[in-house]
Scaffold this active site. Structure first.
Site, PDB file in Angstrom:
ATOM      1  N   ARG A 281     156.193 -65.213   0.784  1.00  0.00           N
ATOM      2  CA  ARG A 281     156.276 -65.858   2.093  1.00  0.00           C
ATOM      3  C   ARG A 281     155.579 -67.214   2.122  1.00  0.00           C
ATOM      4  NH1 ARG A 281     155.761 -60.610   2.775  1.00  0.00           N
ATOM      5  NH2 ARG A 281     153.528 -60.797   3.101  1.00  0.00           N
TER       6      ARG A 281
ATOM      7  N   GLU B  13     144.625 -55.797   0.032  1.00  0.00           N
ATOM      8  CA  GLU B  13     144.367 -54.862   1.135  1.00  0.00           C
ATOM      9  C   GLU B  13     145.049 -53.531   0.797  1.00  0.00           C
ATOM     10  OE1 GLU B  13     146.026 -56.227   4.807  1.00  0.00           O
ATOM     11  OE2 GLU B  13     144.937 -54.775   6.024  1.00  0.00           O
TER      12      GLU B  13
HETATM   13  P1  AMP Z   1     144.878 -60.775   0.554  1.00  0.00           P
HETATM   14  O1  AMP Z   1     144.887 -61.082  -0.901  1.00  0.00           O
HETATM   15  O2  AMP Z   1     144.283 -59.438   0.864  1.00  0.00           O
HETATM   16  O3  AMP Z   1     144.298 -61.877   1.399  1.00  0.00           O
HETATM   17  O4  AMP Z   1     146.372 -60.579   0.990  1.00  0.00           O
HETATM   18  C1  AMP Z   1     147.145 -61.632   1.235  1.00  0.00           C
HETATM   19  C2  AMP Z   1     148.549 -61.408   0.761  1.00  0.00           C
HETATM   20  O5  AMP Z   1     149.068 -60.128   1.111  1.00  0.00           O
HETATM   21  C3  AMP Z   1     149.413 -62.404   1.425  1.00  0.00           C
HETATM   22  O6  AMP Z   1     150.385 -62.856   0.501  1.00  0.00           O
HETATM   23  C4  AMP Z   1     150.019 -61.675   2.575  1.00  0.00           C
HETATM   24  O7  AMP Z   1     151.339 -62.046   2.739  1.00  0.00           O
HETATM   25  C5  AMP Z   1     149.930 -60.203   2.225  1.00  0.00           C
HETATM   26  N1  AMP Z   1     149.324 -59.387   3.268  1.00  0.00           N
HETATM   27  C6  AMP Z   1     148.163 -58.705   3.208  1.00  0.00           C
HETATM   28  N2  AMP Z   1     147.912 -58.013   4.323  1.00  0.00           N
HETATM   29  C7  AMP Z   1     148.929 -58.291   5.150  1.00  0.00           C
HETATM   30  C8  AMP Z   1     149.263 -57.888   6.485  1.00  0.00           C
HETATM   31  N3  AMP Z   1     148.481 -57.066   7.192  1.00  0.00           N
HETATM   32  N4  AMP Z   1     150.393 -58.379   7.016  1.00  0.00           N
HETATM   33  C9  AMP Z   1     151.189 -59.208   6.323  1.00  0.00           C
HETATM   34  N5  AMP Z   1     150.943 -59.622   5.060  1.00  0.00           N
HETATM   35  C10 AMP Z   1     149.827 -59.162   4.477  1.00  0.00           C
END
Ligand code: AMP
Length: 173
Positions: free
Chosen positions: A61, A98
């Site tokens: 995205r 996450e």
């Molecule tokens: P992080 O590495 O935990 O900051 O996760 C970021 C990546 O995971 C990004 O590419 C986001 O698109 C996706 N992502 C993580 N959690 C979510 C969420 N709750 N909603 C949408 N995308 C998420």
């Protein structure tokens, strides 16, 4: 159009892709012409004074608004991709998400020494993705001039992974 109007275009999808995760779906925001325009304008307003040479977008995205930002600001675009997708020599990083674990790769020649790099993704959650991308781009000699998101999940405290980086999110939860 206010940030609250943009927020209203983001759809919460509970239990996607796993139970307990509330997925922030930006597709309704992208599909609405006025919201897409406003989101890009507001992101570009923050990014422009940082004078990046390239926008580095995270699969998948981060490619959408990342490429639009690059066009709007006259920058190049570089893709951070899932393993095995880039055809040439790569550098890679693995990090915790996450939900689960992920790896991303950059072409080894994607960033020139001293190039000004703006990292972009749709959501800042735990910060692992953005941090890994910043580390990879730095490893290639890039200067990270900013990290810009549409959405930040404040309660996950991802910002602490980006300590020392100039970062910005349009919408907070
Ligand atoms: P992080 O590495 O935990 O900051 O996760 C970021 C990546 O995971 C990004 O590419 C986001 O698109 C996706 N992502 C993580 N959690 C979510 C969420 N709750 N909603 C949408 N995308 C998420």
């Amino acid at each position: 159009m206010s940030v609250d109007d943009l927020k209203a275009k983001i759809r919460d999808v509970p239990d996607f892709p796993e139970p307990g995760i509330v997925f922030k779906d930006i597709m309704p925001l992208l599909a609405d012409p006025a919201s897409l325009n406003e989101t890009l304008d507001l992101l570009a307003e923050w990014v422009e004074p940082r004078k990046p040479d390239v926008i580095l977008g995270a699969e998948a995205r981060g490619f959408i608004l990342g490429a639009a930002l690059a066009y709007k600001l006259g920058c190049g675009f570089v893709a951070a991709r899932r393993p095995g997708k880039l055809p040439w020599k790569t550098v890679s990083a693995t990090y915790a998400l996450e939900y689960g674990e992920n790896s991303l790769e950059l072409h080894a020649d994607a960033i020139d020494d001293g190039q000004r790099v703006l990292v972009h993704d749709d959501v800042l959650a735990t910060g692992g993705t953005a941090r890994a991308i910043c580390d990879l781009a730095s490893q290639l000699g890039g200067e990270i001039v900013g990290v810009a998101f549409v959405i930040e999940l404040d309660f996950l405290d991802g910002r602490k992974q980006l300590d020392g980086y100039d970062s910005y999110s349009l919408i907070h939860y």
